[in-house]
Write a protein that holds these residues in place. Structure first.
Motif, PDB file in Angstrom:
ATOM      1  N   LYS A  52       0.823  -1.218   0.000  1.00  0.00           N
ATOM      2  CA  LYS A  52       0.000   0.000   0.000  1.00  0.00           C
ATOM      3  C   LYS A  52       0.856   1.267   0.000  1.00  0.00           C
ATOM      4  O   LYS A  52       0.494   2.294  -0.552  1.00  0.00           O
ATOM      5  N   ASP A  53       2.050   1.173   0.675  1.00  0.00           N
ATOM      6  CA  ASP A  53       2.855   2.393   0.812  1.00  0.00           C
ATOM      7  C   ASP A  53       3.326   2.950  -0.527  1.00  0.00           C
ATOM      8  O   ASP A  53       3.585   4.131  -0.671  1.00  0.00           O
ATOM      9  N   LEU A  54       3.409   2.053  -1.546  1.00  0.00           N
ATOM     10  CA  LEU A  54       3.775   2.525  -2.879  1.00  0.00           C
ATOM     11  C   LEU A  54       2.767   3.562  -3.364  1.00  0.00           C
ATOM     12  O   LEU A  54       3.125   4.621  -3.869  1.00  0.00           O
ATOM     13  N   TYR A  55       1.471   3.219  -3.166  1.00  0.00           N
ATOM     14  CA  TYR A  55       0.420   4.127  -3.612  1.00  0.00           C
ATOM     15  C   TYR A  55       0.415   5.399  -2.764  1.00  0.00           C
ATOM     16  O   TYR A  55       0.217   6.496  -3.273  1.00  0.00           O
ATOM     17  N   GLU A  56       0.643   5.208  -1.438  1.00  0.00           N
ATOM     18  CA  GLU A  56       0.657   6.375  -0.548  1.00  0.00           C
ATOM     19  C   GLU A  56       1.772   7.335  -0.958  1.00  0.00           C
ATOM     20  O   GLU A  56       1.557   8.543  -1.091  1.00  0.00           O
ATOM     21  N   ALA A  57       2.957   6.762  -1.226  1.00  0.00           N
ATOM     22  CA  ALA A  57       4.082   7.594  -1.644  1.00  0.00           C
ATOM     23  C   ALA A  57       3.779   8.301  -2.952  1.00  0.00           C
ATOM     24  O   ALA A  57       4.075   9.489  -3.126  1.00  0.00           O
ATOM     25  N   ALA A  58       3.148   7.575  -3.868  1.00  0.00           N
ATOM     26  CA  ALA A  58       2.819   8.144  -5.172  1.00  0.00           C
ATOM     27  C   ALA A  58       1.842   9.297  -5.011  1.00  0.00           C
ATOM     28  O   ALA A  58       1.975  10.339  -5.661  1.00  0.00           O
ATOM     29  N   PRO A 115      -4.637   8.880 -10.248  1.00  0.00           N
ATOM     30  CA  PRO A 115      -4.981   7.457 -10.324  1.00  0.00           C
ATOM     31  C   PRO A 115      -4.498   6.815 -11.633  1.00  0.00           C
ATOM     32  O   PRO A 115      -4.090   5.665 -11.648  1.00  0.00           O
ATOM     33  N   TRP A 116      -4.537   7.543 -12.724  1.00  0.00           N
ATOM     34  CA  TRP A 116      -4.118   7.007 -14.013  1.00  0.00           C
ATOM     35  C   TRP A 116      -2.614   6.703 -14.007  1.00  0.00           C
ATOM     36  O   TRP A 116      -2.184   5.635 -14.434  1.00  0.00           O
ATOM     37  N   GLN A 117      -1.837   7.674 -13.460  1.00  0.00           N
ATOM     38  CA  GLN A 117      -0.389   7.469 -13.373  1.00  0.00           C
ATOM     39  C   GLN A 117      -0.054   6.309 -12.437  1.00  0.00           C
ATOM     40  O   GLN A 117       0.853   5.532 -12.699  1.00  0.00           O
ATOM     41  N   GLN A 118      -0.838   6.233 -11.352  1.00  0.00           N
ATOM     42  CA  GLN A 118      -0.597   5.127 -10.410  1.00  0.00           C
ATOM     43  C   GLN A 118      -0.841   3.789 -11.088  1.00  0.00           C
ATOM     44  O   GLN A 118      -0.100   2.827 -10.881  1.00  0.00           O
ATOM     45  N   PHE A 119      -1.885   3.737 -11.912  1.00  0.00           N
ATOM     46  CA  PHE A 119      -2.194   2.492 -12.610  1.00  0.00           C
ATOM     47  C   PHE A 119      -1.059   2.116 -13.562  1.00  0.00           C
ATOM     48  O   PHE A 119      -0.581   0.979 -13.577  1.00  0.00           O
ATOM     49  N   TRP A 120      -0.606   3.096 -14.357  1.00  0.00           N
ATOM     50  CA  TRP A 120       0.442   2.830 -15.352  1.00  0.00           C
ATOM     51  C   TRP A 120       1.783   2.495 -14.721  1.00  0.00           C
ATOM     52  O   TRP A 120       2.488   1.608 -15.170  1.00  0.00           O
ATOM     53  N   CYS A 121       2.133   3.273 -13.673  1.00  0.00           N
ATOM     54  CA  CYS A 121       3.498   3.178 -13.166  1.00  0.00           C
ATOM     55  C   CYS A 121       3.666   2.236 -11.974  1.00  0.00           C
ATOM     56  O   CYS A 121       4.777   1.812 -11.666  1.00  0.00           O
ATOM     57  N   ILE A 122       2.577   1.939 -11.299  1.00  0.00           N
ATOM     58  CA  ILE A 122       2.708   1.024 -10.154  1.00  0.00           C
ATOM     59  C   ILE A 122       1.976  -0.285 -10.404  1.00  0.00           C
ATOM     60  O   ILE A 122       2.568  -1.368 -10.361  1.00  0.00           O
ATOM     61  N   THR A 123       0.659  -0.171 -10.672  1.00  0.00           N
ATOM     62  CA  THR A 123      -0.159  -1.379 -10.753  1.00  0.00           C
ATOM     63  C   THR A 123       0.305  -2.292 -11.883  1.00  0.00           C
ATOM     64  O   THR A 123       0.599  -3.474 -11.659  1.00  0.00           O
ATOM     65  N   LEU A 124       0.375  -1.735 -13.087  1.00  0.00           N
ATOM     66  CA  LEU A 124       0.682  -2.569 -14.245  1.00  0.00           C
ATOM     67  C   LEU A 124       2.056  -3.242 -14.142  1.00  0.00           C
ATOM     68  O   LEU A 124       2.159  -4.457 -14.321  1.00  0.00           O
TER      69      LEU A 124
END
Lengths: 422, 304
Positions: free
Chosen positions: B194-200, B207-216
């Motif tokens: 979760k901390d990856l998203y929190e840091a982001a 949310p779009w950048q988080q999807f591209w750069c973390i989730t995918l």
């Protein structure tokens, strides 16, 4: 019930005891296994009481499976020689395929010597059980003489008589045009049905449907060109309902009277009367197929696997003889299951002259009896099923995508040529 | 009260592991290894099955040569690849966003929603095929009724025409396996810290950048796994087309996948040797494509 089990148990005990005693045999129950598909299974079961009187110590167990499963199961049994039944039922279209191998006993050899019964059967039905090596792999029990069913009321409305349908295939198509214009009914369920008969007509004796004796491909012969052209003219005149046999739409067409004729086996009348369109009783008649064509639609025969238990082979043969050579048995099957007999001895019976209520009192069995005698056997090639499908597909290409007939048959020729010797 | 087992019947610790594992091994040998070896043996034989096992005849590579020259083999392979792509690619393109959506938007209903998507996967293929054959029915089917009310036009003969049957089957396969892929991706999503998203979020990523750069990127190992399963499953596709076309492969053999064809070659056309050779050729294709998938995912990983 309990008494029966008691007796059974006692018999088992007795059998167990007896087998323990050296030299003591007899009195032990034996079971004969018959593998069959629906309707033939009923025929065999119906023969059990009679069989019991002749062989009180031998039970018959009928292993019944659906049509396709049955043939897959016996293929597996033959290939591994495990769980082989004593008697195998073969449907006509499979006889050719099973006769290629060496898994079935030649019934013309001792101890069977069945060649002596040749003259007792409808000629084509017997000949169909001979393979290329001249071995008799089965004995025929019922046959399906081809017939033309037509709606007499629709024909009358269009001002046509049965002769207008049967004179020639061209006449049949022309009558269809008139029928469609005046009554709106389709001539036939599918143009493929017409092709299926025309490719089977005018075969020289011993000539195969798709291949000749030496596996040469025959699909570029005039008979195929003619069949394709006729089917195409049926489709171009919008005379076929484009439905497949046994589909819901097909049955509905008969119920509602949107299908005016059908080309099929004589047994179709029974199917129509029983479930397809019982309410159309009295409206149908039958005639010989157009252009004096005599072809068979299905049929069944009995065979004995080569590797079945040798101790029961004599009994298996006795059962086959009872089912195929006894006029009373053949008649019982005819009356109860519409299984048209292969045994000629039944043909003089007044039963054949009885009027059929579903056909408005027409004495149709005489017509079929005549047709049965005039059908000739066709050699069935190992690749028959494959060829069936290739030809059906190519005709579809002609009908649906207007493929050139010459090119379609050339494509089929190439495909079959590659398989012919496999 | 304990039962005393006579010492003669007692398992020695030396044999116990073998005995305990044997049920699996025996079943695997009978239903796994033996058919495998037998089909490899058959691939080099010409065999008329109704003549019994003794009728086999060694033909060397003849069956393989026949298979490679067989037009229907290539036709079936093309059908398989078409269906594999048309059913497989959308599965992942839809399953990933769907899994993210379920992961972020559902709290209490989450399991019920996953269950609903997973249900087709555990339903019997026969039931599915029967249901879809009535849905796809030309005159009485819901699908045509729906299309008609939306766009008008003539009813489509879905299962009776060569050009329509492939999309129909691809849709069924897509529908059936999407839930399975969603479950795969949901499992992978739960492992992303979760901390990856929190840091982001702190850094101002939307949310779009988080999807591209973390989730995918984090899902990549699971995408590799899911795609591999789709490749293997897609190439072995059998049940859906088999049942929907009555075991025939449809008009112009348009829905005859390689697996359906080799079944038919053996059981309908009586050529067990040819069918065995074809099944090994199919195995080579599966292995090759799996290897290519592996390479595709690995090369990108090494770049990163």
């Amino acid at each position: 019930m309990t008494q029966a089990t008691c007796v059974q148990r006692r018999a088992l005990l007795a059998a167990g005891l007896m087998s323990a005693l050296p030299g003591a045999r007899g009195g032990e129950r034996r079971t004969l296994t018959v593998a069959a598909f629906p309707l033939v299974d009923e025929i065999v079961k119906a023969a059990i009481p009679h069989w019991r009187r002749l062989h009180p110590d031998v039970d018959i167990q009928v292993v019944s499976r659906q049509y396709a499963d049955h043939h897959t199961a016996i293929t597996t049994a033959l290939s591994t020689s495990v769980y082989l039944p004593d008697v195998m039922t073969l449907e006509a279209s499979y006889v050719g395929r099973f006769s290629q191998g060496r898994g079935l006993d030649d019934l013309s050899q001792p101890p069977y010597l069945a060649a002596q019964y040749r003259s007792r059967f409808v000629p084509y039905a017997y000949d169909q059980c001979l393979n290329q090596r001249g071995e008799l792999v089965a004995l025929p029990t019922d046959i399906g003489p081809g017939t033309l069913l037509y709606r007499a009321d629709l024909l009358a409305k269009a001002g046509l008589g049965p002769a207008d349908l049967t004179q020639s295939w061209e006449a049949y198509v022309n009558a269809g045009v008139k029928l469609k214009a005046t009554t709106g009914a389709y001539l036939i369920s599918n143009a493929q049905v017409v092709k299926d008969i025309v490719i089977r007509s005018g075969l020289k004796p011993g000539e195969g449907l798709y291949f000749d004796r030496d596996s040469r491909v025959l699909v570029n012969s005039p008979r195929f060109v003619r069949a394709f052209e006729l089917a195409r003219s049926v489709r171009r005149n919008k005379l076929d309902a484009r439905v497949n046999a046994w589909s819901n739409e097909w049955a509905e067409g008969f119920k509602r009277g949107t299908l005016a004729t059908e080309l099929s086996g004589a047994w179709m009348v029974g199917q129509m009367a029983n479930w397809v369109a019982p309410d159309t009783k009295g409206l149908w008649r039958v005639a010989q197929l157009p252009d004096n064509t005599f072809v068979s639609y299905g049929g069944s025969s009995y065979a004995i696997p080569r590797h079945s238990a040798p101790a029961r082979k004599a009994l298996a043969w006795a059962l086959i003889q009872l089912l195929t050579l006894d006029p009373a048995m053949q008649f019982a099957a005819f009356k109860s299951q519409d299984a048209f007999p292969a045994l000629l001895a039944t043909y003089d019976d007044p039963f054949f002259e009885e009027p059929l209520p579903f056909l408005g009192g027409q004495r149709a069995r005489m017509l079929w009896r005549d047709a049965a005698r005039r059908i000739t056997a066709t050699q069935v090639h190992k690749q028959n099923n494959f060829a069936d499908e290739v030809i059906g597909t190519e005709l579809d290409n002609v009908l649906e995508h207007d493929k050139d007939i010459g090119r379609a048959l050339a494509d089929a020729y190439r495909l079959l040529g590659r398989r012919a010797h496999r | 009260m304990t039962m005393r087992v006579p010492s003669a019947l007692r398992l020695s610790p030396r044999w116990a592991p073998y005995v305990l594992i044997s049920p699996f091994l025996v079943l695997f040998a009978v239903f796994g290894i033996f058919p495998l070896c037998f089909s490899l043996y058959l691939a080099f034989q010409s065999w008329e099955p109704t003549s019994g096992l003794g009728a086999m005849e060694y033909v060397g590579l003849g069956n393989f040569a026949f298979a490679l020259e067989d037009e229907w083999f290539w036709k079936s392979l093309k059908n398989t690849l078409w269906l594999g792509l048309a059913a497989g690619v959308p599965q992942h393109l839809v399953a990933i966003p769907l899994a993210v959506f379920i992961h972020t938007s559902f709290k209490r209903l989450r399991d019920a929603v996953i269950g609903a998507y997973f249900l087709p996967y555990i339903t019997s293929t026969v039931a599915i095929a029967i249901m879809f054959s009535s849905l796809f029915s030309t005159d009485f089917g819901l699908i045509n009724a729906g299309l008609h009310s939306l766009f008008g036009g003539e009813n489509i003969d879905w299962l009776g025409k060569a050009e329509h049957i492939k999309p129909a089957i691809a849709f069924i396969v897509f529908w059936r396996y999407i839930g399975f892929n969603v479950v795969l991706y949901l499992a992978a999503l739960q492992t992303i810290p979760k901390d990856l998203y929190e840091a982001a979020t702190m850094d101002g990523a939307g949310p779009w950048q988080q999807f591209w750069c973390i989730t995918l990127p984090s899902l990549k190992p699971m995408i590799y796994f899911g795609v591999t399963l789709s490749v293997i499953g897609g190439l072995q596709l059998f049940e859906e087309p088999f049942i929907l076309t009555g075991g025939k492969g449809g008009p112009d053999q348009a829905a005859m996948t390689s697996a359906v064809y080799l079944y038919r070659l053996a059981f309908d056309f009586n050529d067990f040797g040819g069918a065995s050779a074809m099944s090994w050729l199919l195995f080579i294709v599966v292995a090759l494509l799996t290897w290519l998938t592996n390479r595709a995912f690995r090369s990108r990983r090494s770049e990163a």
